[in-house]
Design a protein around this motif. Structure first.
Motif, PDB file in Angstrom:
ATOM      1  N   PRO A  32     -15.966 -46.540 -98.480  1.00 24.97           N
ATOM      2  CA  PRO A  32     -16.120 -46.780 -97.042  1.00 24.97           C
ATOM      3  C   PRO A  32     -14.776 -46.796 -96.313  1.00 24.97           C
ATOM      4  O   PRO A  32     -13.741 -47.093 -96.904  1.00 24.97           O
ATOM      5  CB  PRO A  32     -16.757 -48.168 -96.970  1.00 24.97           C
ATOM      6  N   VAL A  33     -14.813 -46.502 -95.018  1.00 30.07           N
ATOM      7  CA  VAL A  33     -13.624 -46.492 -94.177  1.00 30.07           C
ATOM      8  C   VAL A  33     -13.769 -47.608 -93.154  1.00 30.07           C
ATOM      9  O   VAL A  33     -14.709 -47.612 -92.368  1.00 30.07           O
ATOM     10  CB  VAL A  33     -13.481 -45.141 -93.438  1.00 30.07           C
ATOM     11  N   SER A  34     -12.830 -48.569 -93.170  1.00 30.58           N
ATOM     12  CA  SER A  34     -12.870 -49.647 -92.181  1.00 30.58           C
ATOM     13  C   SER A  34     -12.177 -49.176 -90.903  1.00 30.58           C
ATOM     14  O   SER A  34     -11.511 -48.135 -90.878  1.00 30.58           O
ATOM     15  CB  SER A  34     -12.164 -50.885 -92.726  1.00 30.58           C
ATOM     16  N   ALA A  35     -12.322 -49.937 -89.848  1.00 26.56           N
ATOM     17  CA  ALA A  35     -11.688 -49.583 -88.575  1.00 26.56           C
ATOM     18  C   ALA A  35     -10.169 -49.552 -88.721  1.00 26.56           C
ATOM     19  O   ALA A  35      -9.492 -48.702 -88.127  1.00 26.56           O
ATOM     20  CB  ALA A  35     -12.095 -50.574 -87.497  1.00 26.56           C
ATOM     21  N   LYS A  36      -9.637 -50.449 -89.529  1.00 25.56           N
ATOM     22  CA  LYS A  36      -8.188 -50.509 -89.749  1.00 25.56           C
ATOM     23  C   LYS A  36      -7.694 -49.228 -90.430  1.00 25.56           C
ATOM     24  O   LYS A  36      -6.675 -48.661 -90.034  1.00 25.56           O
ATOM     25  CB  LYS A  36      -7.868 -51.729 -90.614  1.00 25.56           C
ATOM     26  N   GLU A  37      -8.431 -48.762 -91.442  1.00 27.00           N
ATOM     27  CA  GLU A  37      -8.064 -47.527 -92.140  1.00 27.00           C
ATOM     28  C   GLU A  37      -8.268 -46.307 -91.243  1.00 27.00           C
ATOM     29  O   GLU A  37      -7.509 -45.347 -91.310  1.00 27.00           O
ATOM     30  CB  GLU A  37      -8.898 -47.371 -93.405  1.00 27.00           C
ATOM     31  N   ALA A  38      -9.299 -46.348 -90.400  1.00 26.70           N
ATOM     32  CA  ALA A  38      -9.611 -45.223 -89.520  1.00 26.70           C
ATOM     33  C   ALA A  38      -8.513 -45.011 -88.477  1.00 26.70           C
ATOM     34  O   ALA A  38      -8.284 -43.883 -88.036  1.00 26.70           O
ATOM     35  CB  ALA A  38     -10.951 -45.441 -88.838  1.00 26.70           C
ATOM     36  N   ALA A  39      -7.834 -46.080 -88.099  1.00 23.92           N
ATOM     37  CA  ALA A  39      -6.766 -45.976 -87.106  1.00 23.92           C
ATOM     38  C   ALA A  39      -5.584 -45.162 -87.639  1.00 23.92           C
ATOM     39  O   ALA A  39      -4.817 -44.589 -86.864  1.00 23.92           O
ATOM     40  CB  ALA A  39      -6.295 -47.367 -86.698  1.00 23.92           C
ATOM     41  N   LYS A  40      -5.465 -45.073 -88.952  1.00 20.58           N
ATOM     42  CA  LYS A  40      -4.342 -44.367 -89.573  1.00 20.58           C
ATOM     43  C   LYS A  40      -4.588 -42.869 -89.733  1.00 20.58           C
ATOM     44  O   LYS A  40      -3.644 -42.099 -89.880  1.00 20.58           O
ATOM     45  CB  LYS A  40      -4.050 -44.964 -90.954  1.00 20.58           C
ATOM     46  N   SER A  41      -5.860 -42.464 -89.725  1.00 15.91           N
ATOM     47  CA  SER A  41      -6.175 -41.063 -90.005  1.00 15.91           C
ATOM     48  C   SER A  41      -7.324 -40.571 -89.128  1.00 15.91           C
ATOM     49  O   SER A  41      -8.408 -41.143 -89.152  1.00 15.91           O
ATOM     50  CB  SER A  41      -6.558 -40.934 -91.474  1.00 15.91           C
ATOM     51  N   PRO A  42      -7.116 -39.497 -88.376  1.00 19.08           N
ATOM     52  CA  PRO A  42      -8.200 -38.955 -87.556  1.00 19.08           C
ATOM     53  C   PRO A  42      -9.378 -38.458 -88.401  1.00 19.08           C
ATOM     54  O   PRO A  42     -10.523 -38.553 -87.991  1.00 19.08           O
ATOM     55  CB  PRO A  42      -7.560 -37.799 -86.796  1.00 19.08           C
ATOM     56  N   LYS A  43      -9.103 -37.953 -89.594  1.00 19.14           N
ATOM     57  CA  LYS A  43     -10.159 -37.470 -90.474  1.00 19.14           C
ATOM     58  C   LYS A  43     -11.044 -38.635 -90.928  1.00 19.14           C
ATOM     59  O   LYS A  43     -12.266 -38.544 -90.910  1.00 19.14           O
ATOM     60  CB  LYS A  43      -9.546 -36.775 -91.685  1.00 19.14           C
ATOM     61  N   ALA A  44     -10.408 -39.740 -91.301  1.00 24.54           N
ATOM     62  CA  ALA A  44     -11.148 -40.926 -91.724  1.00 24.54           C
ATOM     63  C   ALA A  44     -11.907 -41.520 -90.546  1.00 24.54           C
ATOM     64  O   ALA A  44     -13.033 -42.004 -90.696  1.00 24.54           O
ATOM     65  CB  ALA A  44     -10.201 -41.958 -92.323  1.00 24.54           C
ATOM     66  N   ALA A  45     -11.303 -41.468 -89.369  1.00 21.20           N
ATOM     67  CA  ALA A  45     -11.960 -42.004 -88.175  1.00 21.20           C
ATOM     68  C   ALA A  45     -13.228 -41.217 -87.865  1.00 21.20           C
ATOM     69  O   ALA A  45     -14.255 -41.794 -87.491  1.00 21.20           O
ATOM     70  CB  ALA A  45     -11.006 -41.959 -86.983  1.00 21.20           C
ATOM     71  N   GLY A  46     -13.182 -39.909 -88.030  1.00 18.22           N
ATOM     72  CA  GLY A  46     -14.353 -39.072 -87.799  1.00 18.22           C
ATOM     73  C   GLY A  46     -15.457 -39.361 -88.802  1.00 18.22           C
ATOM     74  O   GLY A  46     -16.637 -39.408 -88.460  1.00 18.22           O
ATOM     75  N   ARG A  47     -15.060 -39.578 -90.056  1.00 17.60           N
ATOM     76  CA  ARG A  47     -16.028 -39.915 -91.101  1.00 17.60           C
ATOM     77  C   ARG A  47     -16.716 -41.237 -90.800  1.00 17.60           C
ATOM     78  O   ARG A  47     -17.927 -41.376 -90.929  1.00 17.60           O
ATOM     79  CB  ARG A  47     -15.271 -40.026 -92.434  1.00 17.60           C
ATOM     80  N   ARG A  48     -15.925 -42.216 -90.368  1.00 15.13           N
ATOM     81  CA  ARG A  48     -16.459 -43.528 -90.037  1.00 15.13           C
ATOM     82  C   ARG A  48     -17.404 -43.451 -88.841  1.00 15.13           C
ATOM     83  O   ARG A  48     -18.497 -44.011 -88.847  1.00 15.13           O
ATOM     84  CB  ARG A  48     -15.315 -44.497 -89.736  1.00 15.13           C
ATOM     85  N   LYS A  49     -17.000 -42.733 -87.819  1.00 14.24           N
ATOM     86  CA  LYS A  49     -17.824 -42.598 -86.617  1.00 14.24           C
ATOM     87  C   LYS A  49     -19.155 -41.926 -86.945  1.00 14.24           C
ATOM     88  O   LYS A  49     -20.212 -42.348 -86.476  1.00 14.24           O
ATOM     89  CB  LYS A  49     -17.057 -41.782 -85.569  1.00 14.24           C
ATOM     90  N   SER A  50     -19.099 -40.897 -87.775  1.00 10.31           N
ATOM     91  CA  SER A  50     -20.306 -40.183 -88.173  1.00 10.31           C
ATOM     92  C   SER A  50     -21.238 -41.081 -88.980  1.00 10.31           C
ATOM     93  O   SER A  50     -22.450 -41.115 -88.743  1.00 10.31           O
ATOM     94  CB  SER A  50     -19.921 -38.951 -88.996  1.00 10.31           C
ATOM     95  N   PHE A  51     -20.672 -41.833 -89.922  1.00 10.06           N
ATOM     96  CA  PHE A  51     -21.494 -42.738 -90.732  1.00 10.06           C
ATOM     97  C   PHE A  51     -22.159 -43.791 -89.853  1.00 10.06           C
ATOM     98  O   PHE A  51     -23.364 -44.056 -89.978  1.00 10.06           O
ATOM     99  CB  PHE A  51     -20.654 -43.439 -91.805  1.00 10.06           C
ATOM    100  N   CYS A  52     -21.387 -44.391 -88.953  1.00  6.26           N
ATOM    101  CA  CYS A  52     -21.927 -45.445 -88.085  1.00  6.26           C
ATOM    102  C   CYS A  52     -23.047 -44.908 -87.194  1.00  6.26           C
ATOM    103  O   CYS A  52     -24.059 -45.579 -86.992  1.00  6.26           O
ATOM    104  CB  CYS A  52     -20.819 -46.053 -87.231  1.00  6.26           C
ATOM    105  N   ALA A  53     -22.896 -43.704 -86.697  1.00  2.00           N
ATOM    106  CA  ALA A  53     -23.926 -43.103 -85.846  1.00  2.00           C
ATOM    107  C   ALA A  53     -25.198 -42.832 -86.640  1.00  2.00           C
ATOM    108  O   ALA A  53     -26.303 -43.121 -86.174  1.00  2.00           O
ATOM    109  CB  ALA A  53     -23.402 -41.808 -85.227  1.00  2.00           C
ATOM    110  N   ARG A  54     -25.050 -42.285 -87.846  1.00  2.00           N
ATOM    111  CA  ARG A  54     -26.217 -41.986 -88.685  1.00  2.00           C
ATOM    112  C   ARG A  54     -26.899 -43.261 -89.168  1.00  2.00           C
ATOM    113  O   ARG A  54     -28.101 -43.426 -89.031  1.00  2.00           O
ATOM    114  CB  ARG A  54     -25.807 -41.160 -89.911  1.00  2.00           C
ATOM    115  N   MET A  55     -26.125 -44.162 -89.737  1.00  2.00           N
ATOM    116  CA  MET A  55     -26.692 -45.366 -90.346  1.00  2.00           C
ATOM    117  C   MET A  55     -27.216 -46.334 -89.290  1.00  2.00           C
ATOM    118  O   MET A  55     -28.199 -47.030 -89.519  1.00  2.00           O
ATOM    119  CB  MET A  55     -25.642 -46.057 -91.219  1.00  2.00           C
ATOM    120  N   GLY A  56     -26.582 -46.359 -88.132  1.00  2.00           N
ATOM    121  CA  GLY A  56     -27.039 -47.239 -87.056  1.00  2.00           C
ATOM    122  C   GLY A  56     -28.393 -46.830 -86.514  1.00  2.00           C
ATOM    123  O   GLY A  56     -29.145 -47.651 -85.999  1.00  2.00           O
ATOM    124  N   GLY A  57     -28.734 -45.547 -86.660  1.00  2.00           N
ATOM    125  CA  GLY A  57     -30.010 -45.047 -86.159  1.00  2.00           C
ATOM    126  C   GLY A  57     -31.141 -45.123 -87.166  1.00  2.00           C
ATOM    127  O   GLY A  57     -32.279 -44.789 -86.849  1.00  2.00           O
TER     128      GLY A  57
END
Length: 84
Positions: A32-57
């Motif tokens: 998993p990618v936390s918000a803290k880790e996502a701030a360091k990498s745009p690729k990780a941030a995109g992965r996190r955003k995608s997971f949150c959108a899918r899993m939240g729905g």
């Protein structure tokens, strides 16, 4: 459903579970990618955003009948997806 030995009590799979899944399916499941880790990498941030959108729905409760968080709730918390 994964074995208890493969589940992280805080949500999602532990490293042993990810390794087992990858070995049996030929996949490349990542941690998993936390918000803290996502701030360091745009690729990780995109992965996190995608997971949150899918899993939240995903349909289903955030708490079980005893008031404990479900696996869904634990996974969203692990990924720092905010409140639903």
């Amino acid at each position: 459903m994964p074995k208890k030995a493969h589940q992280n009590p805080e949500g999602g799979l532990n490293q042993k579970g990810r390794d087992y899944y990858n070995k049996t399916t030929g996949s490349k499941l990542k941690a998993p990618v936390s918000a803290k880790e996502a701030a360091k990498s745009p690729k990780a941030a995109g992965r996190r955003k995608s997971f949150c959108a899918r899993m939240g729905g995903v349909a289903g409760p955030m708490k079980d009948e005893k008031g404990r968080p479900t696996r869904k709730a634990l996974a969203l918390k692990k990924w720092d997806c905010g409140s639903k």
